[in-house]
Design a protein around this motif. Sequence first.
Motif, PDB file in Angstrom:
ATOM      1  N   SER A   1     108.544  84.770 100.544  1.00 29.48           N
ATOM      2  CA  SER A   1     107.372  84.083 100.201  1.00 29.48           C
ATOM      3  C   SER A   1     106.471  85.366  99.407  1.00 29.48           C
ATOM      4  O   SER A   1     106.781  86.374  99.611  1.00 29.48           O
ATOM      5  CB  SER A   1     106.510  83.738 101.542  1.00 29.48           C
ATOM      6  N   MET A   2     105.476  84.907  98.842  1.00 29.88           N
ATOM      7  CA  MET A   2     104.494  85.822  98.197  1.00 29.88           C
ATOM      8  C   MET A   2     103.117  85.222  98.975  1.00 29.88           C
ATOM      9  O   MET A   2     102.572  84.111  98.989  1.00 29.88           O
ATOM     10  CB  MET A   2     104.593  85.476  96.548  1.00 29.88           C
ATOM     11  N   VAL A   3     102.096  86.165  99.116  1.00 30.78           N
ATOM     12  CA  VAL A   3     101.016  86.106  99.173  1.00 30.78           C
ATOM     13  C   VAL A   3      99.997  86.415  98.119  1.00 30.78           C
ATOM     14  O   VAL A   3      99.833  87.472  97.535  1.00 30.78           O
ATOM     15  CB  VAL A   3     100.345  86.830 100.680  1.00 30.78           C
ATOM     16  N   ILE A   4      99.067  85.657  98.119  1.00 33.56           N
ATOM     17  CA  ILE A   4      97.751  85.679  97.089  1.00 33.56           C
ATOM     18  C   ILE A   4      96.607  85.855  97.892  1.00 33.56           C
ATOM     19  O   ILE A   4      96.362  84.878  98.368  1.00 33.56           O
ATOM     20  CB  ILE A   4      97.698  84.949  95.974  1.00 33.56           C
ATOM     21  N   GLY A   5      95.890  86.955  97.982  1.00 30.52           N
ATOM     22  CA  GLY A   5      94.513  86.863  98.573  1.00 30.52           C
ATOM     23  C   GLY A   5      93.574  87.402  97.646  1.00 30.52           C
ATOM     24  O   GLY A   5      93.642  88.093  96.925  1.00 30.52           O
ATOM     25  N   TYR A   6      92.146  86.711  97.993  1.00 31.77           N
ATOM     26  CA  TYR A   6      91.019  87.080  97.134  1.00 31.77           C
ATOM     27  C   TYR A   6      90.148  87.569  98.203  1.00 31.77           C
ATOM     28  O   TYR A   6      89.534  87.031  99.182  1.00 31.77           O
ATOM     29  CB  TYR A   6      90.473  85.782  96.408  1.00 31.77           C
ATOM     30  N   SER A   7      89.302  88.874  97.654  1.00 28.93           N
ATOM     31  CA  SER A   7      88.322  89.380  98.489  1.00 28.93           C
ATOM     32  C   SER A   7      88.545  89.662  99.896  1.00 28.93           C
ATOM     33  O   SER A   7      89.461  90.477 100.248  1.00 28.93           O
ATOM     34  CB  SER A   7      86.933  88.543  98.291  1.00 28.93           C
TER      35      SER A   7
ATOM     36  N   PRO B   1     106.385  95.059  96.403  1.00 31.41           N
ATOM     37  CA  PRO B   1     105.627  95.138  95.244  1.00 31.41           C
ATOM     38  C   PRO B   1     104.306  94.472  95.370  1.00 31.41           C
ATOM     39  O   PRO B   1     104.310  93.398  95.779  1.00 31.41           O
ATOM     40  CB  PRO B   1     106.481  94.396  94.154  1.00 31.41           C
ATOM     41  N   THR B   2     103.230  95.217  94.856  1.00 35.13           N
ATOM     42  CA  THR B   2     101.730  94.620  95.125  1.00 35.13           C
ATOM     43  C   THR B   2     101.108  94.783  93.866  1.00 35.13           C
ATOM     44  O   THR B   2     101.140  95.733  93.058  1.00 35.13           O
ATOM     45  CB  THR B   2     101.193  95.485  96.145  1.00 35.13           C
ATOM     46  N   LEU B   3     100.339  93.611  93.307  1.00 37.81           N
ATOM     47  CA  LEU B   3      99.413  93.797  92.269  1.00 37.81           C
ATOM     48  C   LEU B   3      97.982  93.635  92.695  1.00 37.81           C
ATOM     49  O   LEU B   3      97.759  93.028  93.513  1.00 37.81           O
ATOM     50  CB  LEU B   3      99.867  92.713  91.373  1.00 37.81           C
ATOM     51  N   ILE B   4      97.257  94.753  92.207  1.00 32.79           N
ATOM     52  CA  ILE B   4      95.840  94.817  92.583  1.00 32.79           C
ATOM     53  C   ILE B   4      94.991  94.260  91.540  1.00 32.79           C
ATOM     54  O   ILE B   4      94.906  94.661  90.405  1.00 32.79           O
ATOM     55  CB  ILE B   4      95.327  96.149  93.238  1.00 32.79           C
ATOM     56  N   VAL B   5      93.694  93.473  91.683  1.00 34.84           N
ATOM     57  CA  VAL B   5      92.877  93.039  90.722  1.00 34.84           C
ATOM     58  C   VAL B   5      91.622  93.613  90.824  1.00 34.84           C
ATOM     59  O   VAL B   5      90.892  93.613  92.069  1.00 34.84           O
ATOM     60  CB  VAL B   5      92.992  91.489  90.529  1.00 34.84           C
ATOM     61  N   ALA B   6      91.057  94.019  89.805  1.00 36.49           N
ATOM     62  CA  ALA B   6      89.698  94.586  90.100  1.00 36.49           C
ATOM     63  C   ALA B   6      88.861  94.256  89.001  1.00 36.49           C
ATOM     64  O   ALA B   6      89.520  93.803  87.821  1.00 36.49           O
ATOM     65  CB  ALA B   6      89.708  96.280  90.189  1.00 36.49           C
ATOM     66  N   ALA B   7      87.463  94.000  89.003  1.00 39.44           N
ATOM     67  CA  ALA B   7      86.536  93.761  88.186  1.00 39.44           C
ATOM     68  C   ALA B   7      85.501  94.766  87.842  1.00 39.44           C
ATOM     69  O   ALA B   7      84.753  95.296  88.934  1.00 39.44           O
ATOM     70  CB  ALA B   7      85.797  92.299  88.603  1.00 39.44           C
ATOM     71  N   SER B   8      85.053  95.286  86.803  1.00 41.86           N
ATOM     72  CA  SER B   8      84.305  96.305  86.541  1.00 41.86           C
ATOM     73  C   SER B   8      82.968  96.166  87.138  1.00 41.86           C
ATOM     74  O   SER B   8      82.108  97.070  87.265  1.00 41.86           O
ATOM     75  CB  SER B   8      84.184  96.921  85.128  1.00 41.86           C
TER      76      SER B   8
ATOM     77  N   ARG C   1     106.273  89.743  98.261  1.00 39.70           N
ATOM     78  CA  ARG C   1     105.282  90.295  97.126  1.00 39.70           C
ATOM     79  C   ARG C   1     103.906  89.786  97.483  1.00 39.70           C
ATOM     80  O   ARG C   1     103.723  88.877  98.151  1.00 39.70           O
ATOM     81  CB  ARG C   1     105.610  89.564  95.777  1.00 39.70           C
ATOM     82  N   ALA C   2     102.971  90.733  97.092  1.00 36.40           N
ATOM     83  CA  ALA C   2     101.410  90.521  97.296  1.00 36.40           C
ATOM     84  C   ALA C   2     100.657  90.689  95.900  1.00 36.40           C
ATOM     85  O   ALA C   2     100.808  91.586  95.279  1.00 36.40           O
ATOM     86  CB  ALA C   2     100.949  91.349  98.260  1.00 36.40           C
ATOM     87  N   ILE C   3      99.774  89.627  95.928  1.00 35.93           N
ATOM     88  CA  ILE C   3      98.737  90.004  94.962  1.00 35.93           C
ATOM     89  C   ILE C   3      97.365  90.123  95.734  1.00 35.93           C
ATOM     90  O   ILE C   3      97.134  88.919  96.353  1.00 35.93           O
ATOM     91  CB  ILE C   3      98.542  88.807  93.786  1.00 35.93           C
ATOM     92  N   ALA C   4      96.565  91.112  95.576  1.00 36.62           N
ATOM     93  CA  ALA C   4      95.190  91.069  96.131  1.00 36.62           C
ATOM     94  C   ALA C   4      94.087  91.078  95.033  1.00 36.62           C
ATOM     95  O   ALA C   4      94.070  92.222  94.294  1.00 36.62           O
ATOM     96  CB  ALA C   4      95.134  92.262  97.138  1.00 36.62           C
ATOM     97  N   MET C   5      93.093  90.147  94.836  1.00 38.15           N
ATOM     98  CA  MET C   5      92.289  90.124  93.862  1.00 38.15           C
ATOM     99  C   MET C   5      90.983  90.470  94.422  1.00 38.15           C
ATOM    100  O   MET C   5      90.555  90.002  95.637  1.00 38.15           O
ATOM    101  CB  MET C   5      92.287  88.765  93.287  1.00 38.15           C
ATOM    102  N   ASN C   6      90.357  91.529  94.112  1.00 36.81           N
ATOM    103  CA  ASN C   6      89.175  91.916  94.445  1.00 36.81           C
ATOM    104  C   ASN C   6      88.970  92.322  95.834  1.00 36.81           C
ATOM    105  O   ASN C   6      88.155  91.847  96.614  1.00 36.81           O
ATOM    106  CB  ASN C   6      87.875  91.031  94.152  1.00 36.81           C
ATOM    107  N   PRO C   7      89.972  92.936  96.547  1.00 34.22           N
ATOM    108  CA  PRO C   7      90.199  93.212  97.948  1.00 34.22           C
ATOM    109  C   PRO C   7      89.373  94.119  98.552  1.00 34.22           C
ATOM    110  O   PRO C   7      88.955  94.863  97.844  1.00 34.22           O
ATOM    111  CB  PRO C   7      91.642  93.508  98.092  1.00 34.22           C
ATOM    112  N   THR C   8      88.884  94.047  99.550  1.00 34.75           N
ATOM    113  CA  THR C   8      88.236  94.828 100.456  1.00 34.75           C
ATOM    114  C   THR C   8      89.247  95.848 101.303  1.00 34.75           C
ATOM    115  O   THR C   8      90.041  95.259 102.031  1.00 34.75           O
ATOM    116  CB  THR C   8      87.332  94.314 101.628  1.00 34.75           C
TER     117      THR C   8
END
Length: 552
Positions: free
Chosen positions: A331-337, A417-424, A394-401
């Motif tokens: 499985s892959m997890v995608i989490g936001y904030s 393997p992990t992908l982090i998303v950030a917004a300036s 696998r994991a994707i963390a968008m704008n995580p705390t």
Amino acid sequence: MSNKLGCKWLSSLASMISIIAMSTFSGTFAPAQAAETVVVRKGFLESSISVADLRSLVETGKVPDGLQSYANLLSSEQRSQIFGALKAKIPLNIVGLSSLLNTRVGTAILADLTTVIPRRDGAGVEALRAALVLGANKPEGLSVLSFIENYPGRRVVVDLDRAFAVLANLNTGFWQTQRFMAAIAPQLGANKAALNLPFDASQAGPNAVQVLKLDLNDTARDRRIPVDVYWSKAATADKPTIVFSHGLGSVRTDLRYLAEHLASHGYVVAALEHPGSNEANTNAAIVGQSRLIAPQEFLNRPKDISFVLDELAKLNKTDVNLQGKIAIDKSMVIGYSFGGAAALSLAGAEMQLGRLKQRCQADLITLSLGEGIQCAAAGLPEERYQLRDQRIKRAIAMNPTTSLLFGETGLSKIEIPTLIVAASADKTTPALVEQIVGFPQIPSPKWLVGFVGATHLSVKDPSTTLDQVGKPSTVITGDEVVGEKAVSIRNYIKAVSLAMAAQMTADADKYAVFLTPDYAQFASTPALPVRLVTEIPPEANAIVKSFMEQNK
């Protein structure tokens, strides 16, 4: 003293009131006499503003004679900003306010703010509490004006020098991020790559998407968990199952566009709703019927996802449409904030709360909303928690705390393997402190995606950001880049998420190009550049270290 300084203070007061309202306190204090005048003090100089004139301005939209000398110093845009700040409503009633704000965190923040609004009788905390609670009890609700009108005493005295000092330190992480972005700007220059893409991964797949709605009940933890399962006829166990975790106070559809996109390419996507931190819970907290966030929610969210995987395993054996098509063990997890933190926990990040419990005792007014949310974990009894689920690969963390929750080394425990998303321009979970500083800890393979100019809500489904229209700009909220303005961001998220999932399939090589810096440059627009790195470049890392040393 310059009238313009007094007006500038008024436009900033909304930010401070919002900060107080996000804190926690209780009790009422009926003022013998409500404020009639706002006195703005700078050094030995004072300037007075009639509260009645402010009320007249709000009710009629016309500048009264008593405020005309101030208005003449301002541009039409500045006048509009002040008018909007006075009218802006904070959606908390008296019961919700007293309930939400009844902790030591609120008392600490109120104590900080008494230096801005000083009183000779030493009753500053009680006076602020009274003005907020009684202001919230007004028919029109809590606003800057109702706060002022209910402040105990004939005058609200504002120390302008201290006010600007406090405002300069509100949401420190956001301002650190802006200075960091300015420092590394020369390294972010466009370098448009000439890519020969095999296809457009941001486009929908050929398969019609269907949604199976489930209402699951975890009796062991007494949690009812609604789940939307997105799937198509192309679903196969050769592709990983993907689970979504939404942000605090949100809903399971906050990434619906992404769920539909992935399902159209043959993936099974389960978007769940966390009952202790969803929109319904937040609405209940606002009217005093629930806590905004209980400490146990930091453990319950990852456990919710593990429970949903258990239930999907059962569905894989029984559902007429999905039988044999759900790949639970890859499985892959995608989490936001807030959901991004849950995703990282499931990936192996260890919650390390020792530093958090110390940091959340004082100087709280400088925290971002994301840091304030993390402080709720201080109520957990243990110092460390490990919530890794081995089925997640696998994991994707968008704008995580992440800044407080995982301590000094918690992110180094990530196993996949992990992908982090950030917004300036994210005011809620500022990129430097929440995503960039901790990225070097994460073991490879890893990716850091940065959207230059994007905000906290930019990745969300447009249907969940309609309320942002007309929101006032404050130090902690507002100015969100959403809807049509964020189309390029959502398209990139669709492509990079599909590529991450495809790395667990036979098509991994075909999708690898979408996980490269060149594709990020290719997907950029002049308004919203995208950058992707797998390591923080040495020159940028030196700036990161310098910033953090200066702000220890």
